[in-house]
Design a protein around this motif. Structure first.
Motif: not given
Length: 82
Positions: A62-64, A22-25, A9-16
């Motif tokens: 959130y990634i961190i 990257q979209l916002r950037l 679940i945490y890994f999926a959170g990192i991917l999202i």
């Protein structure tokens, strides 16, 4: 088993979070790159650029957070196995 599910679940959170960041950037860079004298106003800065920049920081946070959670799970799992 429970730690594996949490890790996934945490890994999926990192991917999202990476995807949204990257979209916002990308949109932030495009908006800054395609400025014209008509769009280079304080209004456009406050309405488009500042919220994009804030969302980039928010998503990167959130990634961190998810990375730290995964690292804590791995350390607890290794510590509990020995």
């Amino acid at each position: 088993m429970k730690t594996k599910v949490k890790g996934l679940i945490y890994f999926a959170g990192i991917l999202i979070a990476c995807y949204v960041t990257q979209l916002r950037l990308f949109s932030f860079v495009l908006e800054l790159g395609f400025k014209t004298p008509q769009t280079d106003t304080l209004w456009n800065l406050l309405v488009y650029h500042v919220p994009d920049f804030i969302s980039i920081i928010f998503c990167f946070t959130y990634i961190i957070i998810f990375y730290r959670k995964i690292r804590q799970l791995r350390q607890a799992n290794v510590g509990g196995a020995s």
